[in-house]
Design a protein around this motif. Structure first.
Motif, mmCIF file in Angstrom:
data_model
loop_
_atom_site.group_PDB
_atom_site.id
_atom_site.type_symbol
_atom_site.label_atom_id
_atom_site.label_comp_id
_atom_site.label_asym_id
_atom_site.label_seq_id
_atom_site.Cartn_x
_atom_site.Cartn_y
_atom_site.Cartn_z
ATOM 1 N N THR A 1 0.814 -1.218 0.000
ATOM 2 C CA THR A 1 0.000 0.000 0.000
ATOM 3 C C THR A 1 0.847 1.267 0.000
ATOM 4 O O THR A 1 0.338 2.350 -0.292
ATOM 5 C CB THR A 1 -0.948 0.033 1.213
ATOM 6 N N GLU A 2 2.136 1.142 0.310
ATOM 7 C CA GLU A 2 3.008 2.311 0.359
ATOM 8 C C GLU A 2 3.705 2.599 -0.963
ATOM 9 O O GLU A 2 4.329 3.650 -1.112
ATOM 10 C CB GLU A 2 4.043 2.129 1.468
ATOM 11 N N GLY B 1 1.290 5.512 -5.870
ATOM 12 C CA GLY B 1 2.332 6.182 -5.109
ATOM 13 C C GLY B 1 3.319 6.969 -5.944
ATOM 14 O O GLY B 1 4.259 7.552 -5.401
ATOM 15 N N HIS C 1 -6.516 2.270 -3.471
ATOM 16 C CA HIS C 1 -5.521 1.553 -4.269
ATOM 17 C C HIS C 1 -6.222 0.575 -5.208
ATOM 18 O O HIS C 1 -7.025 -0.238 -4.768
ATOM 19 C CB HIS C 1 -4.559 0.794 -3.340
ATOM 20 N N ARG D 1 -0.520 0.790 5.564
ATOM 21 C CA ARG D 1 -0.184 2.116 6.077
ATOM 22 C C ARG D 1 -0.306 3.204 5.019
ATOM 23 O O ARG D 1 -0.207 4.389 5.337
ATOM 24 C CB ARG D 1 1.245 2.103 6.628
ATOM 25 N N GLY D 2 -0.499 2.813 3.759
ATOM 26 C CA GLY D 2 -0.571 3.793 2.677
ATOM 27 C C GLY D 2 -1.941 3.820 2.050
ATOM 28 O O GLY D 2 -2.967 3.896 2.729
ATOM 29 N N HIS D 3 -1.953 3.771 0.695
ATOM 30 C CA HIS D 3 -3.214 3.724 -0.044
ATOM 31 C C HIS D 3 -3.745 2.292 0.017
ATOM 32 O O HIS D 3 -3.276 1.403 -0.683
ATOM 33 C CB HIS D 3 -3.006 4.152 -1.501
#
Length: 268
Positions: A45-46, A112, A208, A251-253
């Motif tokens: 996700t990052e 990203g 995402h 921790r990201g999208h």
């Protein structure tokens, strides 16, 4: 299960985008998905942390053996990475799948920011792939690269549509999610005119794979015999529901909930 979709795209090891999102989307909408993998990515996700291209001859072999045996009612392309890959895919479509509806998602940059299409491959995409497409599904940054135009509002989206259609696709779904504001507007353009889709924006970081998911969901609809506008409308509803039901991973999208249509309680 109705509608066979051959997906030609890259793999996302995080499971939220690429081939993994495509497989889930087609399955969730009642279709059958087969694949020809064009690249492997080390991704979460990052962001994208590595890309391993698949040799073009092997991409073509994947396509050929699936089409000769299982067949397809629609095709969907995603990450094609470079010019040799685009050439192999287009040659395969021309030989094995002429006339089969193709939804081409011109994947250029990951969520990203990591580039997923080599810069020198943009012209190959425009010259070889887009003229084969029933529908292309660019977001605004991709549309700007394809047309050379700056697109900052809905009026400029509409103005860009003629340039996008001039590339040779039979239809264009220009996605307006990159514009700021409380509403999200997408435009479906054909030589007959423009259909406008609008929804309230969902404020979330869990987006995402939305582009992959949308394109595959449209391909599933076409494979099932739906008219294009209906396939787009259903796919947009599916993506919206999957965002609202996102599991909150990473921790990201984060990824969507592609299984939003699935009810395990219905198992016998």
């Amino acid at each position: 299960m109705t509608g066979r979709v051959l997906i030609i795209a890259g793999s996302d090891s995080g499971g939220g985008a690429g081939i993994q999102a495509d497989l889930k989307s087609v399955t969730a909408l009642g279709g059958y998905a087969a694949t020809a993998i064009t690249a492997l990515t080390a991704q979460n996700t990052e962001g994208v942390h590595g890309v391993l291209p698949i040799p073009p001859a092997f991409i073509r072999q994947q396509m050929d053996v699936v089409l000769r045996d299982i067949g397809a009612d629609a095709l969907k392309t995603g990450m094609l990475h470079d010019s040799p890959t685009i050439a192999a895919v287009c040659d395969g479509i021309a030989v094995e799948a002429p006339g089969i509806p193709l939804v081409a998602d011109p994947v250029m940059v990951a969520k990203g920011g990591h580039p997923l299409l080599q810069p020198d491959a943009v012209e190959a995409l425009k010259r070889r792939l887009i003229p084969l497409a029933t529908l292309i599904t660019p977001n605004l940054p991709e549309a700007e690269v394809l047309t050379g135009l700056r697109i900052t509002d809905e009026a400029e989206m509409q103005a860009a549509m003629s340039s996008l259609l001039a590339l040779g696709a039979r239809a264009v779904l220009l996605k307006g999610g990159h514009l700021e504001g409380p509403r999200v507007i997408d435009l479906l353009g054909t030589p007959q005119g423009i259909t406008r889709f609008e929804d309230s924006r969902i404020e979330t970081r869990h987006t995402h794979g939305t582009g992959c998911t949308l394109a595959s969901a449209i391909a599933a609809g076409l494979a099932q015999g739906m008219p294009l506008a209906e396939a787009v409308a259903r796919a947009r509803r599916y993506v919206r529901a999957a965002i609202l039901a996102a599991p909150g991973l990473g921790r990201g999208h984060g990824p969507l909930n592609h299984a939003v249509t699935v009810d395990p309680a219905r198992l016998p």
